[in-house]
Motif scaffolding. Structure first.
Motif, short mmCIF file in Angstrom:
data_model
loop_
_atom_site.label_atom_id
_atom_site.label_comp_id
_atom_site.label_asym_id
_atom_site.label_seq_id
_atom_site.Cartn_x
_atom_site.Cartn_y
_atom_site.Cartn_z
N SER A 66 -4.40 6.95 5.22
CA SER A 66 -5.16 7.39 5.93
C SER A 66 -6.53 6.21 5.87
N ALA A 67 -6.17 5.10 5.29
CA ALA A 67 -7.26 4.36 4.93
C ALA A 67 -7.28 2.95 5.71
N LEU A 68 -5.72 2.92 6.10
CA LEU A 68 -5.51 1.59 6.74
C LEU A 68 -5.28 2.06 8.17
N ASN A 69 -4.88 0.84 9.35
CA ASN A 69 -4.87 1.15 10.84
C ASN A 69 -3.81 1.80 10.80
N LEU A 70 -3.71 2.37 12.07
CA LEU A 70 -2.19 2.69 12.39
C LEU A 70 -0.69 1.76 13.06
N ASP A 71 -1.44 0.16 13.37
CA ASP A 71 -1.12 -0.53 13.19
C ASP A 71 -1.19 -1.79 11.94
N GLU A 72 -0.68 -1.49 11.25
CA GLU A 72 -0.68 -1.66 9.44
C GLU A 72 0.10 -1.63 9.06
N TYR A 73 0.96 -2.59 8.49
CA TYR A 73 2.29 -2.80 7.91
C TYR A 73 1.77 -1.57 6.03
N ILE A 74 2.80 -0.60 5.86
CA ILE A 74 2.89 -0.26 4.90
C ILE A 74 4.59 0.39 4.46
N VAL A 234 -10.10 -3.04 1.99
CA VAL A 234 -8.87 -3.41 3.03
C VAL A 234 -10.36 -3.84 3.93
N LYS A 235 -11.44 -3.16 4.07
CA LYS A 235 -12.74 -3.43 5.32
C LYS A 235 -12.68 -5.70 4.55
N SER A 236 -12.95 -5.04 3.58
CA SER A 236 -13.22 -6.19 2.51
C SER A 236 -12.39 -7.51 2.89
#
Length: 667
Positions: A66-74, A234-236
């Motif tokens: 939930s903290a990551l953007n949808l275009d960031e890989y997990i 992640v913002k940092s």
């Protein structure tokens, strides 16, 4: 899912979070829990084959995702169902995946969470666990090179931190300052082995100190702490790219997989963690805060259960997966439409090593995002000086010195491919590939067949004996890879072939092991076009033409065969330089053998299990009625490669080849 009013065991802090976010986190945790409870029923009914439960750990997967953007890989593990559901993957596709159906993600070729999907920016694990950490490095490297301000998140368990891949990946990420979030789910047990027998430090987060990595410990059962802390981090990272290590403290409430059970876990420990259930605690908290009430709770659960049942019906009604032999074989490699580039320039006599350097240099010019990686390849130019001067032209972002960690760099190359970038990795010596063997044969080789992801990676392999380098710098180990479906293996003997085939290898989106014989680097010269050109894979080359015997070889063996024939000008032989070992040009071999009636195969590798054995078997199967004598194989001794000159000469098959050739002609 049973619920109860319990004494709060977790402190929730809602500062900065509105009711919509609080409610969405609740729904996001509830969905994987209800799916899991259904899967446990289906497992008992024999409708799925295996299940790795993440019950009790939902807050981590949901909070991080939930903290990551949808275009960031997990890059999740097999207890991270919440990653997949939070990314809104249609449930019927997950259910089909677990049943081996075609509408899953692997066409029935792999199970559970062993898959990736570019659509949802998720890259699943393989059973070896460790490689995904280095793959995450490669994805994060691509983000950094493109200045995208994106974070890559990768999961591992506390048991996985004992693997060498973990340490290599953290070190590479630290040295290169990659924007990556390393998430350790410390759930108490690696299968049945408790943490006290897994590591001897107090907290796994402390390991970040050794790599110069910022690290944190987070209460893994507190979804608000996970979400707010990860969001902050992640913002940092997006603004200040760097790796961060987070140890999430949690517990595994069920067995490693359901067949394992939990008898090895003390009951008092189970009871203590049961009180910290992330969903029950959070649900009770939301009720106390007036964000949900009983009717809303029932409504949410009813809606999720209905969705689960509806999608299960779709998956169950789907027919069993079907495939043809052609489909299976065709999916081992990504389709590559070879494009021939013909030379338009004059030729210049250069050495094999110069041809390889030229091909690599011109490919770097042609492919603007091509990255080359290896030990000492930047300012030093590599131990063989093949990349000397490359840094001045292409910069250190694209010509990257690496730590001594072959496994992590192979994995990083795979990560670059997932992110859409090409890479060439130099094994300083082919012998050292043993330290990176697992990701080559289990990750690069299998990814396209499993979930359609190409491994656009070339691994350069300086190899071979005859230079007095001893047992650890002289192996020619191509047979380790020719038997692995999903890998292409190229082994040129001449400068012209080396340059053209290397260019093709870099164009090919599939993993290529490119063998370069060290003994030929500076001893073989040939006229080679000065501009860019390509040569096709799977096409052998005729060196000489004759009628008495077919000599099949590659690498240094081709030159040994030529030297032998020079001593015996009366022998009329077809000499075939294979050039490409996988794919193999069987048509040329069979045509020649049917003409001459005799075949001898010369390889530098030791005899048993080498490619000569397979070629011999193929000739026997397809050309038996044309043979006038048994197929003969000639190879090095069945020993490691010795150092002393006299011993090495005895080890190599060059001298034995002459007598074997004459004996076969006299048969």
């Amino acid at each position: 899912m049973k619920t109860s009013k319990m004494q709060p065991q977790i402190d929730f802090n809602t500062e900065g979070l509105d009711s919509e976010v609080l409610l969405e986190l609740y729904k996001s945790m509830l969905k994987p829990r209800l799916i899991e409870e259904k899967m446990l029923v289906l497992l008992r009914q024999g409708k799925i084959s295996k299940w790795f439960s993440g019950i009790g750990q939902e807050a981590i997967a949901v909070g991080v995702t939930s903290a990551l953007n949808l275009d960031e890989y997990i890059l999740p593990m097999h207890r991270n169902l919440g990653v997949f559901t939070t990314r809104k993957i249609p449930l019927y596709r997950l259910f089909a995946q677990w049943q081996g159906k075609a509408s899953g993600f692997t066409k029935g070729r792999d199970r559970s969470f062993h898959f990736g999907t570019q659509q949802y920016h998720i890259v699943g694990m393989i059973s070896h666990l460790g490689p995904q950490l280095g793959v995450a490095d490669g994805i994060a490297l691509a983000s950094k090179l493109r200045q995208e301000k994106k974070v890559t998140a990768v999961f591992t368990g506390e048991g996985g931190t004992s693997e060498g891949d973990f340490h290599e990946a953290l070190n590479v990420a630290s040295v290169w300052q990659l924007p990556i979030l390393f998430c350790i789910e410390n759930n108490g047990y690696g299968l049945s082995t408790p943490t006290s027998e897994q590591y001897h430090c107090k907290d796994l987060a402390d390991r970040g100190l050794g790599y110069g990595i910022e690290s944190h410990i987070v209460e893994g059962n507190n979804v608000l702490e996970v979400y707010t802390k990860v969001t902050e981090i992640v913002k940092s990272i997006r603004e200040n790219p760097r790796p961060v290590l987070i140890e999430f403290k949690t517990f595994r409430m069920r067995g490693h997989e359901e067949a394992s059970g939990t008898k090895y876990v003390p009951q008092e420990l189970m009871d203590a963690w049961a009180k910290k259930d992330p969903i029950e605690n959070y649900q009770n908290f939301l009720k106390e805060e007036g964000i949900i009430d009983e009717p809303l709770e029932v409504e949410i659960k009813t809606k999720i259960v209905h969705e689960i049942n509806e999608h299960l019906e779709v998956a169950f009604n789907e027919e069993a997966v079907h495939s043809s032999l052609t489909d299976e074989l065709d999916d081992v490699f990504k389709n590559f439409d070879y494009q021939e580039f013909k030379s338009k320039s004059n030729k210049k006599e250069i050495r094999l090593i110069d041809a390889i350097s030229e091909g690599l240099y011109q490919s770097m010019d042609r492919h603007e995002e091509l990255v080359i990686m290896g030990q000492d390849i930047a300012e030093y130019g590599g131990v063989f000086k093949i990349t000397e001067g490359f840094v001045e032209k292409f910069g250190k972002n694209r010509v990257r010195n690496t730590p001594i960690c072959e496994s992590a760099i192979v994995e990083a190359a795979m990560g670059l491919s997932i992110a859409g970038m090409k890479s060439v990795m130099e094994m300083q010596f082919a012998d050292f590939v043993a330290s990176g063997f697992n990701p080559i044969v289990n990750y690069l080789a299998k990814s396209h067949y499993r979930w359609g992801q190409a491994a656009d990676v070339v691994i350069r392999m300086p190899c071979g004996g005859g230079v007095g380098a001893g047992p650890f710098h002289s192996q020619t180990n191509e047979a380790w890879f020719t038997k692995t479906p999903g890998l292409k293996v190229i082994y040129p003997a001449f400068p012209y072939d080396a340059k053209g085939l290397l260019n093709t290898a870099i164009n090919d989106p599939n993993p290529v092991l490119f063998f370069e014989h060290k003994g030929l680097y500076r001893s073989i010269r040939q006229d080679v076009p000065t501009d860019y050109y390509t040569l096709p894979f799977g096409k052998a080359s005729f060196i000489t033409s004759g009628n008495e015997i077919t000599i099949i070889s590659y690498g240094a063996g081709v030159h040994w065969a030529i030297e032998t024939l020079d001593k015996h000008p009366d022998i009329s032989a077809d000499v075939i330089d294979l050039r490409s070992l996988q794919p193999l040009d069987t048509d040329t071999i069979f045509t020649s053998v049917k003409k001459t009636g005799r075949a001898i195969i010369l390889q530098e590798d030791s005899l048993f299990g080498g490619i000569a054995s397979d070629i011999s078997a193929l000739i026997m199967e397809h050309c038996f009625e044309f043979l006038d004598a048994p197929v003969r194989r000639v190879a090095s001794l069945e020993t490691p490669i010795p150092f002393a000159k006299t011993l090495e000469e005895q080890y190599l098959p060059k001298e034995r080849f002459e007598s074997e050739l004459i004996a076969l002609l006299a048969y």
